[in-house]
Design a protein around this motif. Structure first.
Motif, short mmCIF file in Angstrom:
data_model
loop_
_atom_site.label_atom_id
_atom_site.label_comp_id
_atom_site.label_asym_id
_atom_site.label_seq_id
_atom_site.Cartn_x
_atom_site.Cartn_y
_atom_site.Cartn_z
N ALA A 41 0.83 -1.20 0.00
CA ALA A 41 0.00 0.00 0.00
C ALA A 41 0.87 1.25 0.00
CB ALA A 41 -0.90 0.00 1.22
N GLY A 42 0.39 2.28 -0.69
CA GLY A 42 1.15 3.51 -0.86
C GLY A 42 1.54 4.20 0.43
N CYS A 43 0.90 3.86 1.54
CA CYS A 43 1.19 4.53 2.81
C CYS A 43 2.03 3.65 3.74
CB CYS A 43 -0.11 4.91 3.51
SG CYS A 43 -1.19 5.92 2.50
N ALA A 44 2.63 2.57 3.20
CA ALA A 44 3.32 1.60 4.04
C ALA A 44 4.75 1.98 4.41
CB ALA A 44 3.32 0.24 3.34
N TYR A 45 5.33 2.94 3.73
CA TYR A 45 6.73 3.29 3.95
C TYR A 45 6.82 4.74 4.45
CZ TYR A 45 7.02 -0.85 1.05
OH TYR A 45 6.84 -2.11 0.54
N ALA A 46 8.04 5.23 4.64
CA ALA A 46 8.21 6.63 5.00
C ALA A 46 7.51 7.49 3.95
CB ALA A 46 9.70 6.98 5.07
N PRO A 47 6.88 8.58 4.34
CA PRO A 47 6.04 9.31 3.39
C PRO A 47 6.81 10.21 2.41
CG PRO A 47 5.98 10.38 5.51
CD PRO A 47 6.81 9.14 5.69
N LEU A 48 6.41 10.14 1.17
CA LEU A 48 6.81 11.14 0.17
C LEU A 48 5.83 12.30 0.28
CD1 LEU A 48 7.40 8.86 -2.96
CD2 LEU A 48 9.16 10.04 -1.61
N ASN B 195 -2.94 12.98 4.22
CA ASN B 195 -4.05 12.59 3.34
C ASN B 195 -3.68 11.43 2.41
OD1 ASN B 195 -2.33 14.02 1.69
ND2 ASN B 195 -3.87 15.39 0.86
N CYS B 196 -2.67 10.66 2.82
CA CYS B 196 -2.25 9.50 2.03
C CYS B 196 -3.42 8.54 1.83
CB CYS B 196 -1.10 8.77 2.73
SG CYS B 196 -0.37 7.46 1.73
N ALA C 99 10.48 4.85 0.64
CA ALA C 99 9.42 5.85 0.83
C ALA C 99 8.34 5.63 -0.20
CB ALA C 99 9.99 7.26 0.71
N SER C 100 7.13 6.12 0.12
CA SER C 100 6.02 5.95 -0.82
C SER C 100 4.91 6.93 -0.47
CB SER C 100 5.46 4.52 -0.76
OG SER C 100 4.92 4.27 0.52
N ILE C 101 3.98 7.04 -1.38
CA ILE C 101 2.75 7.79 -1.12
C ILE C 101 1.71 7.23 -2.11
CG2 ILE C 101 3.07 9.70 -2.74
CD1 ILE C 101 1.97 10.30 0.85
N GLY C 102 0.48 7.14 -1.69
CA GLY C 102 -0.55 6.57 -2.55
C GLY C 102 -1.83 7.37 -2.52
#
Length: 197
Positions: A39-46, A61-62, A190-193
């Motif tokens: 999921a896009g919110c699983a890692y450190a946030p971009l 707001n991820c 890192a990720s964001i979704g």
């Protein structure tokens, strides 16, 4: 006698250094245990800023559902934890069959300097392997289509990535395995979704 003993000690020390080097965190062995992006919110946030619409996507707001026109152009990508002396690879994916490691590939940029990520990566930074493609609605039902931006740290510095044959049915694991040098990317750092309706 003493000379032979000295040689044996040196060879032993070289052997120990080789084993310790093989166990260090920046090795190919570590990258054989890659995790697929979840999921896009699983890692450190971009942090993403879409300049045209002014939309900001962050930890707060991820995974929020946004309008289809929100990401029609490449966003500016920020990662405040990027090491300024390291290089990164950014992928923008839509999971098609995530259990099989297949994705729709919407953007792929490698060799992005960490110093650029801390100040805002634009579409002109790094080496573009696959041009940006706007996300589109994929579901006929009332469920949002999910997308994610995933950032990987390049363990050995500069990479020489092959261009994927297709955007559709993109096999991420196979692509990572084809990189030179081998073992360059492990798990996203890192990720964001977001969802699209």
């Amino acid at each position: 006698m003493a000379g032979n003993r000295t040689v044996r000690i040196r060879l032993t020390l070289i052997g120990i250094a080789t084993v310790l080097g093989a166990l260090s965190p920046n090795t190919e062995a570590l990258c054989r245990i890659r995790e697929p992006p979840t999921a896009g919110c699983a890692y450190a946030p971009l942090l993403l800023v879409e300049e045209w619409s002014g939309w900001v996507l962050s930890r707060e707001n991820c995974d929020r559902t946004v309008a289809v026109a929100t990401f029609t152009s490449p966003p500016v990508v920020y990662f405040d934890r990027a090491a300024e002396d390291r290089l990164y690879t950014l992928l923008f994916l839509e999971p098609e069959r995530p259990s099989a490691g297949r994705y729709a590939l919407l953007w792929l940029v490698s060799n992005v300097p960490g110093s650029v990520l801390t100040t805002g990566m634009t579409y002109m930074d790094g080496d573009t392997v696959m041009d940006y493609h706007s996300p589109v609605l994929g579901n006929a039902d009332d469920e949002p289509t999910h997308y994610g931006f995933y950032l990987y740290e390049q363990i050995y510095g500069t990479i020489y990535p092959p261009t994927p044959a297709s955007r559709e049915d993109f096999d991420l694991d196979e692509w990572i395995g084809s990189l030179y040098p081998e073992g360059s990317l492990c798990t996203p750092v890192a990720s964001i979704g977001f969802g699209l309706m």
